[in-house]
Write a protein that holds these residues in place. Structure first.
Motif, PDB file in Angstrom:
ATOM      1  N   THR A   1      -0.015   1.921  -3.173  1.00 48.29           N
ATOM      2  CA  THR A   1       0.707   0.842  -2.497  1.00 48.29           C
ATOM      3  C   THR A   1      -0.186  -0.386  -2.446  1.00 48.29           C
ATOM      4  OG1 THR A   1       2.023   2.352  -1.151  1.00 48.29           O
ATOM      5  CG2 THR A   1       1.737   0.115  -0.306  1.00 48.29           C
ATOM      6  N   THR A   2       0.406  -1.556  -2.699  1.00 50.18           N
ATOM      7  CA  THR A   2      -0.330  -2.806  -2.599  1.00 50.18           C
ATOM      8  C   THR A   2      -0.337  -3.279  -1.156  1.00 50.18           C
ATOM      9  OG1 THR A   2       0.240  -3.448  -4.859  1.00 50.18           O
ATOM     10  CG2 THR A   2      -0.455  -5.205  -3.371  1.00 50.18           C
ATOM     11  N   TYR A   3      -1.499  -3.700  -0.681  1.00 49.08           N
ATOM     12  CA  TYR A   3      -1.660  -4.173   0.687  1.00 49.08           C
ATOM     13  C   TYR A   3      -2.172  -5.603   0.714  1.00 49.08           C
ATOM     14  CZ  TYR A   3      -1.030   0.478   2.690  1.00 49.08           C
ATOM     15  OH  TYR A   3      -0.504   1.677   3.091  1.00 49.08           O
ATOM     16  N   LEU A   4      -1.652  -6.359   1.674  1.00 51.90           N
ATOM     17  CA  LEU A   4      -2.285  -7.613   2.058  1.00 51.90           C
ATOM     18  C   LEU A   4      -3.397  -7.268   3.033  1.00 51.90           C
ATOM     19  CD1 LEU A   4      -2.452 -10.746   2.445  1.00 51.90           C
ATOM     20  CD2 LEU A   4      -0.787 -10.457   4.282  1.00 51.90           C
ATOM     21  N   VAL A   5      -4.617  -7.692   2.734  1.00 47.50           N
ATOM     22  CA  VAL A   5      -5.770  -7.470   3.608  1.00 47.50           C
ATOM     23  C   VAL A   5      -6.173  -8.830   4.175  1.00 47.50           C
ATOM     24  CG1 VAL A   5      -8.054  -6.426   3.811  1.00 47.50           C
ATOM     25  CG2 VAL A   5      -6.502  -5.683   1.978  1.00 47.50           C
ATOM     26  N   ARG A   6      -6.233  -8.919   5.491  1.00 46.35           N
ATOM     27  CA  ARG A   6      -6.582 -10.193   6.127  1.00 46.35           C
ATOM     28  C   ARG A   6      -7.684  -9.975   7.153  1.00 46.35           C
ATOM     29  NH1 ARG A   6      -2.053 -11.230   8.586  1.00 46.35           N
ATOM     30  NH2 ARG A   6      -1.118 -12.550   6.978  1.00 46.35           N
TER      31      ARG A   6
END
Length: 211
Positions: A103-108
């Motif tokens: 799964t692709t994640y936005l990491v902030r």
């Protein structure tokens, strides 16, 4: 998130879309929202309705600090009032789990110095996703909130975000967030060998732009 041979590719624009909640599923399903340096209980941010948790369950090193009171104002988000600092060790990592494999994640990550150490320092350190360089953070304004964002594919059921001391001062972090994205988004750019780093964001629906 990615193997040791992966690279981070910078794009000029990034548009993140979280997975929509299925019927009966929490709208925050898959979210990881960490208020770093907060040793208190979990809480809901009333401006976003997102539940934030302490970072104690994700890392067992570092020291908790509050920013100085003269940097606190009503417009400052709750998760910027404290931080975790890493005076010891060259590399200190958050282990984030569970995540969904492939799964692709936005990491902030966000950083609010607030002169917590009363040194008024200029601070520079590196961020890594796993073993891969994400971004070099340069913290020059104690009243500013600095943000780093990336899109990265999870290749296991956990991932790590690391702060690396490069000799430019003590690394610290205020908040860390993961958001799952819809399957197929950014598939051309994000894979096991490559992640995407946000350089800037533009709002094409407004008459002016944000920096």
């Amino acid at each position: 998130m990615a193997s040791s041979s992966s690279c981070l590719v910078a794009l000029f624009f990034a548009i993140a879309a979280a997975i929509p909640a299925a019927h009966g599923q929490s709208p925050q399903a898959g979210f990881i929202s960490i208020d770093c340096g907060n040793s208190k209980s979990d809480y809901v941010d009333h401006s976003t309705n997102i539940t934030y948790v302490s970072d104690d369950r994700f890392i067992d090193v570092g020291s908790d600090f509050d920013i100085q009171s003269n940097y606190i104002n009503s417009s400052l988000p709750t998760q910027q009032l404290n931080l975790r600092s890493f005076p010891d060790g060259l590399r200190n990592c958050y282990t984030l789990k569970p995540v969904l494999r492939n799964t692709t994640y936005l990491v902030r990550a966000t950083f609010m110095y607030g002169n917590y150490d009363a040194k008024n320092s200029l601070i520079q350190f590196d961020l890594h996703i796993g073993v891969d360089h994400w971004k070099t953070m340069t913290i020059s304004d104690p009243s500013a909130i600095y943000t780093a964002e990336a899109l990265s594919l999870a290749t296991a059921n956990s991932t790590s975000v690391c702060l690396v001391n490069t000799g430019g001062g003590t690394p610290f972090i205020s908040s860390l967030e993961l958001r799952p994205l819809r399957n197929g988004l950014y598939g051309e750019y994000v894979n096991a060998l490559q992640s995407v780093v946000l350089v800037t964001r533009r709002n094409f629906g407004a008459s002016d732009t944000d920096p």
